[in-house]
Motif scaffolding. Structure first.
Motif, PDB file in Angstrom:
ATOM      1  N   ASP A 268      -8.892  -9.458  -3.140  1.00  0.00           N
ATOM      2  CA  ASP A 268      -8.099  -8.748  -2.120  1.00  0.00           C
ATOM      3  C   ASP A 268      -8.601  -7.346  -1.824  1.00  0.00           C
ATOM      4  OD1 ASP A 268      -6.399 -10.810  -1.992  1.00  0.00           O
ATOM      5  OD2 ASP A 268      -4.721  -9.822  -3.009  1.00  0.00           O
ATOM      6  N   LEU A 269      -9.138  -6.679  -2.855  1.00  0.00           N
ATOM      7  CA  LEU A 269      -9.530  -5.283  -2.640  1.00  0.00           C
ATOM      8  C   LEU A 269     -10.916  -5.165  -2.024  1.00  0.00           C
ATOM      9  CD1 LEU A 269      -8.101  -3.440  -5.768  1.00  0.00           C
ATOM     10  CD2 LEU A 269      -7.037  -3.912  -3.575  1.00  0.00           C
ATOM     11  N   HIS A 270     -11.576  -6.310  -1.784  1.00  0.00           N
ATOM     12  CA  HIS A 270     -12.921  -6.281  -1.176  1.00  0.00           C
ATOM     13  C   HIS A 270     -12.831  -7.122   0.099  1.00  0.00           C
ATOM     14  CE1 HIS A 270     -17.150  -5.848  -0.889  1.00  0.00           C
ATOM     15  NE2 HIS A 270     -17.574  -6.581  -1.892  1.00  0.00           N
TER      16      HIS A 270
ATOM     17  N   ALA B 170      -9.398  -8.552   2.027  1.00  0.00           N
ATOM     18  CA  ALA B 170      -8.391  -7.703   2.673  1.00  0.00           C
ATOM     19  C   ALA B 170      -7.946  -8.169   4.068  1.00  0.00           C
ATOM     20  CB  ALA B 170      -8.891  -6.257   2.715  1.00  0.00           C
TER      21      ALA B 170
ATOM     22  N   LEU C 210       4.978   1.183   0.563  1.00  0.00           N
ATOM     23  CA  LEU C 210       4.545   2.251  -0.344  1.00  0.00           C
ATOM     24  C   LEU C 210       5.640   2.571  -1.363  1.00  0.00           C
ATOM     25  CD1 LEU C 210       2.668   4.600   2.166  1.00  0.00           C
ATOM     26  CD2 LEU C 210       1.649   3.061   0.477  1.00  0.00           C
TER      27      LEU C 210
ATOM     28  N   GLU D 146       3.087  -0.523  -3.461  1.00  0.00           N
ATOM     29  CA  GLU D 146       2.004  -1.372  -2.943  1.00  0.00           C
ATOM     30  C   GLU D 146       1.030  -0.537  -2.119  1.00  0.00           C
ATOM     31  OE1 GLU D 146       1.575  -4.572  -3.520  1.00  0.00           O
ATOM     32  OE2 GLU D 146       3.435  -4.876  -4.642  1.00  0.00           O
ATOM     33  N   LYS D 147      -0.150  -1.122  -1.834  1.00  0.00           N
ATOM     34  CA  LYS D 147      -1.128  -0.450  -0.980  1.00  0.00           C
ATOM     35  C   LYS D 147      -1.060  -1.020   0.428  1.00  0.00           C
ATOM     36  CE  LYS D 147      -4.502   1.087  -4.244  1.00  0.00           C
ATOM     37  NZ  LYS D 147      -5.825   0.969  -4.803  1.00  0.00           N
ATOM     38  N   ILE D 148      -1.528  -0.224   1.384  1.00  0.00           N
ATOM     39  CA  ILE D 148      -1.657  -0.734   2.753  1.00  0.00           C
ATOM     40  C   ILE D 148      -3.058  -1.324   2.858  1.00  0.00           C
ATOM     41  CG2 ILE D 148      -1.479  -0.193   5.213  1.00  0.00           C
ATOM     42  CD1 ILE D 148       1.037   0.561   3.628  1.00  0.00           C
ATOM     43  N   MET D 149      -3.134  -2.613   2.990  1.00  0.00           N
ATOM     44  CA  MET D 149      -4.446  -3.268   3.050  1.00  0.00           C
ATOM     45  C   MET D 149      -5.194  -2.831   4.317  1.00  0.00           C
ATOM     46  SD  MET D 149      -5.139  -4.995   0.502  1.00  0.00           S
ATOM     47  CE  MET D 149      -4.224  -4.970  -0.996  1.00  0.00           C
TER      48      MET D 149
ATOM     49  N   MET E 124      -6.659  -0.045   4.634  1.00  0.00           N
ATOM     50  CA  MET E 124      -6.700   1.429   4.676  1.00  0.00           C
ATOM     51  C   MET E 124      -7.370   1.934   3.409  1.00  0.00           C
ATOM     52  SD  MET E 124      -5.153   2.349   7.524  1.00  0.00           S
ATOM     53  CE  MET E 124      -4.899   4.099   7.281  1.00  0.00           C
ATOM     54  N   GLY E 125      -8.176   2.975   3.540  1.00  0.00           N
ATOM     55  CA  GLY E 125      -8.810   3.589   2.377  1.00  0.00           C
ATOM     56  C   GLY E 125     -10.184   2.997   2.096  1.00  0.00           C
TER      57      GLY E 125
ATOM     58  N   ARG F 237     -13.704   3.475  -0.851  1.00  0.00           N
ATOM     59  CA  ARG F 237     -14.283   4.168  -2.002  1.00  0.00           C
ATOM     60  C   ARG F 237     -15.242   5.279  -1.574  1.00  0.00           C
ATOM     61  NH1 ARG F 237     -12.930   4.289  -6.951  1.00  0.00           N
ATOM     62  NH2 ARG F 237     -14.844   3.662  -7.987  1.00  0.00           N
TER      63      ARG F 237
ATOM     64  N   GLU G  34     -12.041  -3.655   7.246  1.00  0.00           N
ATOM     65  CA  GLU G  34     -11.210  -4.860   7.202  1.00  0.00           C
ATOM     66  C   GLU G  34      -9.990  -4.761   8.114  1.00  0.00           C
ATOM     67  OE1 GLU G  34     -12.848  -6.893   5.803  1.00  0.00           O
ATOM     68  OE2 GLU G  34     -13.766  -6.185   3.957  1.00  0.00           O
TER      69      GLU G  34
HETATM   70  N1  COA Z   1      -2.585   2.317   0.407  1.00  0.00           N
HETATM   71  C1  COA Z   1      -1.885   3.183  -0.362  1.00  0.00           C
HETATM   72  N2  COA Z   1      -2.446   4.131  -1.140  1.00  0.00           N
HETATM   73  C2  COA Z   1      -3.783   4.199  -1.134  1.00  0.00           C
HETATM   74  C3  COA Z   1      -4.579   3.346  -0.349  1.00  0.00           C
HETATM   75  C4  COA Z   1      -3.924   2.384   0.437  1.00  0.00           C
HETATM   76  N3  COA Z   1      -4.616   1.519   1.178  1.00  0.00           N
HETATM   77  N4  COA Z   1      -5.876   3.639  -0.514  1.00  0.00           N
HETATM   78  C5  COA Z   1      -5.908   4.653  -1.402  1.00  0.00           C
HETATM   79  N5  COA Z   1      -4.655   4.969  -1.775  1.00  0.00           N
HETATM   80  C6  COA Z   1      -4.266   5.984  -2.741  1.00  0.00           C
HETATM   81  C7  COA Z   1      -4.935   5.716  -4.094  1.00  0.00           C
HETATM   82  O1  COA Z   1      -4.138   4.837  -4.860  1.00  0.00           O
HETATM   83  C8  COA Z   1      -5.021   7.104  -4.651  1.00  0.00           C
HETATM   84  O2  COA Z   1      -3.748   7.471  -5.150  1.00  0.00           O
HETATM   85  P1  COA Z   1      -3.617   8.408  -6.432  1.00  0.00           P
HETATM   86  O3  COA Z   1      -4.375   9.667  -6.099  1.00  0.00           O
HETATM   87  O4  COA Z   1      -2.150   8.607  -6.556  1.00  0.00           O
HETATM   88  O5  COA Z   1      -4.234   7.642  -7.556  1.00  0.00           O
HETATM   89  C9  COA Z   1      -5.304   7.956  -3.435  1.00  0.00           C
HETATM   90  O6  COA Z   1      -4.776   7.224  -2.319  1.00  0.00           O
HETATM   91  C10 COA Z   1      -6.735   8.279  -3.181  1.00  0.00           C
HETATM   92  O7  COA Z   1      -7.504   7.107  -3.223  1.00  0.00           O
HETATM   93  P2  COA Z   1      -9.080   7.145  -3.055  1.00  0.00           P
HETATM   94  O8  COA Z   1      -9.680   7.763  -4.280  1.00  0.00           O
HETATM   95  O9  COA Z   1      -9.430   7.739  -1.739  1.00  0.00           O
HETATM   96  O10 COA Z   1      -9.426   5.613  -2.971  1.00  0.00           O
HETATM   97  P3  COA Z   1      -9.786   4.638  -4.170  1.00  0.00           P
HETATM   98  O11 COA Z   1     -11.226   4.784  -4.451  1.00  0.00           O
HETATM   99  O12 COA Z   1      -8.821   4.834  -5.290  1.00  0.00           O
HETATM  100  O13 COA Z   1      -9.481   3.204  -3.565  1.00  0.00           O
HETATM  101  C11 COA Z   1      -9.717   1.269  -2.257  1.00  0.00           C
HETATM  102  C12 COA Z   1     -10.307   2.636  -2.597  1.00  0.00           C
HETATM  103  C13 COA Z   1     -10.543   0.635  -1.141  1.00  0.00           C
HETATM  104  C14 COA Z   1      -9.737   0.345  -3.502  1.00  0.00           C
HETATM  105  C15 COA Z   1      -8.269   1.501  -1.789  1.00  0.00           C
HETATM  106  O14 COA Z   1      -8.269   2.379  -0.702  1.00  0.00           O
HETATM  107  C16 COA Z   1      -7.558   0.218  -1.475  1.00  0.00           C
HETATM  108  O15 COA Z   1      -7.108  -0.483  -2.374  1.00  0.00           O
HETATM  109  N6  COA Z   1      -7.401  -0.112  -0.154  1.00  0.00           N
HETATM  110  C17 COA Z   1      -6.720  -1.319   0.229  1.00  0.00           C
HETATM  111  C18 COA Z   1      -7.610  -2.551   0.078  1.00  0.00           C
HETATM  112  C19 COA Z   1      -8.701  -2.628   1.125  1.00  0.00           C
HETATM  113  O16 COA Z   1      -8.470  -2.404   2.296  1.00  0.00           O
HETATM  114  N7  COA Z   1      -9.892  -2.987   0.666  1.00  0.00           N
HETATM  115  C20 COA Z   1     -11.057  -3.120   1.522  1.00  0.00           C
HETATM  116  C21 COA Z   1     -12.014  -1.997   1.277  1.00  0.00           C
HETATM  117  S1  COA Z   1     -13.376  -2.048   2.426  1.00  0.00           S
END
Ligand code: COA
Length: 389
Positions: free
Chosen positions: A246-248, A251, A276, A280-283, A285-286, A288, A344
């Motif tokens: 799911d996280l790759h 999503a 939130l 939970e996370k918003i898929m 969004m965000g 690495r 994604e």
């Molecule tokens: N929804 C809610 N919170 C989020 C988030 C999201 N989609 N993405 C990041 N955050 C939070 C993190 O949990 C972190 O919180 P903390 O400081 O309280 O620990 C903060 O925002 C900063 O996160 P950041 O360091 O920028 O990202 P990461 O490296 O921890 O995570 C992902 C990167 C991709 C794993 C993460 O953004 C995620 O799980 N996204 C959703 C899944 C997704 O879309 N995956 C496809 C990636 S191409």
């Protein structure tokens, strides 16, 4: 028959000889680089992600130039051979790809025995692995990892996905056509109809956008596998297994679930707050690496909008509202961090559009990079086996 008397555990008798000799890493308070963040483990010629600038390049070419101007076949050639093809090279490459599209008949028969409920990415993982059994082996039992085997994988992966899409719906798998582009042929194999040009172009651009992404998790998995001298099919299997989470690559289907649950654009903000609030996370969004909006999101958003206008604008409109709401609420809850849409996010409304015939399942573009890595081969295969602690 003599009865066997149960023996007491040997540890019980020998306990005095066994004692802990060391603390565990956790007990010793070892500082951990979680997720190898920022650690450079190797270099790659294939692509470069410049997260702070929000830039992605393939062999030095900016994705913003390639996406609107190059086809999947041209970019696949660039990745495999290091330069964009001229006209005869492209023609020859297209012929080679088309010649490899068909699956061995027993592989299709095998897929027909799988439960119809099997998840498409699970089936892709199993079938990519099984494909190796139909490829001649070398004397050491492995398969050659060279441009031919890469082309074989790049060509056959969409056929696997399309075949499973039909088999699971109790339909007969359709043989690939040689005269269509990779994108058009994939849509044809799923529906039996040659797609309209807009659908072909959209899928083609999607594939270009997804071809490679530096040391993303699935490519890293493929390269770890290659470093032990596993062959190209083993590497691709490891990569698919990693991509499906799911996280790759998993999503987009989660994003689509959110769009379905939200139902109308005005409900997006409450939905984000509820999600939130539950931790939970918003898929979608965000990211690495990107500290700005993912450069691929711009093209996918435009595609989702355009395809929506041709069929059903609802999914794009809900996605747009969800991105705005997520930006607002995440900024409010995590003021110091900016979390933007990733690749994604708009893949869901773009590839779920009826125009594209729900093509979200095809992550085969990424096979180009997984295949290119072990193929570019000697340098990757000479890479030491990673030894993280
Ligand atoms: N929804 C809610 N919170 C989020 C988030 C999201 N989609 N993405 C990041 N955050 C939070 C993190 O949990 C972190 O919180 P903390 O400081 O309280 O620990 C903060 O925002 C900063 O996160 P950041 O360091 O920028 O990202 P990461 O490296 O921890 O995570 C992902 C990167 C991709 C794993 C993460 O953004 C995620 O799980 N996204 C959703 C899944 C997704 O879309 N995956 C496809 C990636 S191409």
């Amino acid at each position: 028959m003599p009865t066997r008397v149960a023996q007491p555990g040997r540890l019980v008798e020998n306990a005095s000889n066994i004692a802990k000799k060391s603390t565990t890493m956790a007990e010793s308070g070892t500082v951990v680089d979680r997720g190898l963040e920022g650690i450079i483990v190797a270099s790659t010629q294939l692509s470069n992600v410049e997260g702070a600038e929000g830039r992605l390049t393939y062999r030095g070419y900016d994705i913003h130039d390639l996406a609107p101007n190059a086809t999947f076949e041209e970019v696949a050639y660039l990745m495999l051979f290091g330069q964009l093809p001229n006209a005869p090279q492209l023609e020859d490459f297209k012929v080679r790809l088309a010649a490899h599209r068909a699956l061995p008949a027993p592989l299709v028969e095998f897929m027909q025995t799988l439960p119809k409920t099997a998840w498409p990415m699970d089936v892709l993982r199993t079938t990519v692995s099984a494909l190796a059994h139909f490829i001649p082996q070398q004397s050491d039992g492995t398969h050659a990892s060279n441009p031919d085997s890469a082309i074989n994988l790049i060509a056959k992966t969409p056929t696997i996905v399309a075949a499973w899409d039909r088999i699971r719906r109790d339909l007969t798998a359709i043989e690939p056509r040689h005269d269509l582009s990779a994108a058009a042929n994939f849509l044809y194999m799923r529906t039996g109809e040659v797609p309209i040009i807009e659908a072909e172009r959209a899928l083609d651009m999607y594939l270009v956008l997804l071809v490679d992404h530096s040391y993303n998790a699935s490519t890293f998995a493929a390269r770890v596998c290659a470093s032990t001298r596993s062959d190209i099919y083993a590497c691709a299997t490891a990569a698919v297994a990693t991509l499906e989470g799911d996280l790759h690559g998993g999503a987009p289907s989660k994003v689509m679930t959110m769009l379905l649950e939200i139902g109308t654009p005005d409900r997006a903000e409450q939905y984000v707050r509820d999600l939130l609030g539950q931790g939970e996370k918003i898929m979608g969004m965000g990211h690495r690496e990107y500290k700005k909006r993912d450069p691929r999101a711009e093209h996918l958003e435009a595609m989702a909008k355009q395809l929506g206008e041709k069929s059903d604008p609802r999914w794009y409109e809900i996605a747009r509202s969800l991105e705005d709401a997520s930006n607002r609420v995440l900024h409010e809850l995590k003021p110091g961090k900016r979390i933007y849409a990733n690749v994604e996010f708009y893949t869901a409304p773009a590839m779920s559009s009826p125009v594209c015939s729900r093509a979200a399942g095809w992550r085969a573009g990424r096979h180009t990079s997984w295949s290119s890595s072990p193929t570019i081969g000697s340098s990757v295969r000479r890479q030491p086996i990673p030894a993280p602690r």
